[in-house]
Design a protein around this motif. Structure first.
Motif, short mmCIF file in Angstrom:
data_model
loop_
_atom_site.label_atom_id
_atom_site.label_comp_id
_atom_site.label_asym_id
_atom_site.label_seq_id
_atom_site.Cartn_x
_atom_site.Cartn_y
_atom_site.Cartn_z
N VAL A 175 10.14 3.03 2.64
CA VAL A 175 9.63 2.95 1.29
C VAL A 175 9.18 4.34 0.86
N GLY A 176 9.68 4.80 -0.26
CA GLY A 176 9.24 6.08 -0.80
C GLY A 176 7.87 6.00 -1.43
N ALA A 177 7.34 7.16 -1.78
CA ALA A 177 5.98 7.22 -2.31
C ALA A 177 5.83 6.45 -3.61
N ALA A 178 6.83 6.53 -4.50
CA ALA A 178 6.71 5.84 -5.79
C ALA A 178 6.64 4.33 -5.61
N GLU A 179 7.49 3.79 -4.72
CA GLU A 179 7.44 2.34 -4.48
C GLU A 179 6.14 1.96 -3.79
N ALA A 180 5.68 2.80 -2.88
CA ALA A 180 4.42 2.53 -2.19
C ALA A 180 3.26 2.42 -3.17
N GLU A 181 3.27 3.27 -4.18
CA GLU A 181 2.22 3.19 -5.20
C GLU A 181 2.36 1.90 -6.01
N ARG A 182 3.59 1.51 -6.33
CA ARG A 182 3.79 0.27 -7.08
C ARG A 182 3.33 -0.95 -6.28
N LEU A 183 3.57 -0.90 -4.96
CA LEU A 183 3.16 -2.02 -4.12
C LEU A 183 1.65 -2.06 -3.91
N GLY A 184 0.98 -0.95 -4.18
CA GLY A 184 -0.47 -0.94 -4.15
C GLY A 184 -1.10 -0.38 -2.89
N PHE A 185 -0.29 0.01 -1.90
CA PHE A 185 -0.93 0.51 -0.68
C PHE A 185 -1.14 2.01 -0.68
N VAL A 186 -0.65 2.69 -1.70
CA VAL A 186 -0.96 4.10 -1.91
C VAL A 186 -1.83 4.21 -3.16
N THR A 187 -2.92 4.94 -3.06
CA THR A 187 -3.85 5.07 -4.16
C THR A 187 -3.31 5.97 -5.26
N ARG A 188 -2.68 7.09 -4.83
CA ARG A 188 -2.20 8.06 -5.80
C ARG A 188 -1.05 8.85 -5.20
N VAL A 189 -0.04 9.16 -6.01
CA VAL A 189 1.08 10.00 -5.60
C VAL A 189 1.06 11.27 -6.45
N VAL A 190 1.20 12.41 -5.80
CA VAL A 190 1.19 13.68 -6.50
C VAL A 190 2.31 14.56 -5.98
N PRO A 191 2.75 15.57 -6.75
CA PRO A 191 3.72 16.52 -6.23
C PRO A 191 3.18 17.22 -4.98
N VAL A 192 4.09 17.66 -4.12
CA VAL A 192 3.70 18.28 -2.85
C VAL A 192 2.69 19.40 -3.06
N ASP A 193 2.94 20.24 -4.06
CA ASP A 193 2.06 21.41 -4.23
C ASP A 193 0.71 21.06 -4.84
N GLU A 194 0.51 19.78 -5.19
CA GLU A 194 -0.79 19.35 -5.71
C GLU A 194 -1.54 18.45 -4.74
N LEU A 195 -0.96 18.23 -3.55
CA LEU A 195 -1.55 17.27 -2.61
C LEU A 195 -2.94 17.69 -2.17
N ASP A 196 -3.09 18.93 -1.72
CA ASP A 196 -4.39 19.36 -1.21
C ASP A 196 -5.46 19.32 -2.29
N ALA A 197 -5.10 19.76 -3.50
CA ALA A 197 -6.07 19.75 -4.59
C ALA A 197 -6.50 18.32 -4.93
N ALA A 198 -5.55 17.38 -4.93
CA ALA A 198 -5.87 15.99 -5.24
C ALA A 198 -6.78 15.39 -4.18
N VAL A 199 -6.48 15.65 -2.90
CA VAL A 199 -7.31 15.14 -1.81
C VAL A 199 -8.70 15.76 -1.87
N ASP A 200 -8.76 17.08 -2.09
CA ASP A 200 -10.05 17.76 -2.15
C ASP A 200 -10.91 17.23 -3.29
N GLU A 201 -10.28 16.98 -4.45
CA GLU A 201 -11.03 16.46 -5.59
C GLU A 201 -11.59 15.07 -5.30
N LEU A 202 -10.76 14.21 -4.72
CA LEU A 202 -11.22 12.86 -4.40
C LEU A 202 -12.31 12.89 -3.34
#
Length: 267
Positions: A175-202
């Motif tokens: 299952v890719g990230a987009a489907e994982a988000e639709r299924l509800g088990f991923v909280t948020r999907v972001v581009p690779v270069d934004e991953l660290d910033a998104a995690v740090d902010e949360l």
């Protein structure tokens, strides 16, 4: 919060603590961060340490490199030199780790890049929240090697519709990230270069909350998960009274009335 940075380097598990955020990094990139017995034991030891460390308010769990969060159990390495009963006992370590995470009393975030498969998917979903890069891939391929993902069934069915979890376990499909988000088990999907910033902010957002109320509220969530409404509501009623009597609740209400940031004491 303290800005002090502490770092300890284990051979296959890196640990750093800064600004209230404890970061655990499985460091086996050549094995796609597969779980060994040593890594499982070290993860449990670190979680136990974090549990009693007031400077650690949030946990971020991730894997080294850009290929995988965790590709599951190191099947060949774990089986080497062990007897059947010894393997049976050792396999309980993953279930114990899930329990450690759920009872930690502090929020946990899985930072997922690349593959999160089998036990690695279970480990990610045992965290409270999952932030994934858009190259993340999830799956339970055990069926394809003559096994069943027994140990990760609980985090899977707690994180998506149970019949969808069953479909993934029966087919082994990824299952890719987009489907994982639709299924509800991923909280948020972001581009690779934004991953660290998104995690740090949360993580910073979670670390800024009252640690006392976060612990009470988060534990209440897990405590009532499998209860009926008639069993859950009296427990939640009692916890509301406990919560309302804390110093942090008094401070939070006063800060709101005075239009100022609260000064949490964790009491």
């Amino acid at each position: 919060m303290s800005s002090r940075l502490r770092g300890v380097s284990d051979p296959e598990l890196r640990y750093d603590l800064a600004d209230g955020v404890a970061r655990l990094t499985i460091d086996r990139p050549a094995r796609r961060n597969a779980l060994s017995w040593t890594v499982l034991r070290d993860l449990r030891a670190r979680i136990a340490e974090i549990r009693t460390d007031p400077d650690a308010r949030v946990v971020v769990l991730t894997g080294a490199g850009d290929k995988a969060f965790c590709a599951g159990a190191d099947l060949t390495g774990m089986a080497a030199g062990a007897g059947h009963l010894e393997l049976h006992e050792s396999r309980g370590e993953l279930a114990a780790l899930f329990g450690d995470l759920w009872s930690l009393g502090k929020p946990t975030i899985a930072r997922v890049r690349g593959y999160a498969l089998a036990g690695g998917m279970g480990l990610a979903l045992a965290c409270d929240l999952v932030v994934a890069a858009d190259d993340a891939v999830f799956g339970t391929p055990e069926i394809d090697v003559g096994l069943w993902p027994y140990m990760i069934t609980v985090p899977l069915v707690r994180s998506m519709p149970p019949k969808k979890a069953l479909e993934l376990m029966m087919t082994g499909r990824r299952v890719g990230a987009a489907e994982a988000e639709r299924l509800g088990f991923v909280t948020r999907v972001v581009p690779v270069d934004e991953l660290d910033a998104a995690v740090d902010e949360l993580a910073a957002t979670l670390a800024s909350k009252s640690p006392a109320i976060m612990a009470l509220g988060r534990q209440s969530f897990y405590d009532v998960w499998d209860r009926t409404a008639s069993d859950a509501l009296p427990l939640l009623h009692a916890l509301l009274t406990v919560n309302a009597g804390t110093d942090d609740a008094t401070e939070g209400i006063a800060a709101f009335a005075e239009k100022r940031p609260p000064n949490w004491t964790g009491r």
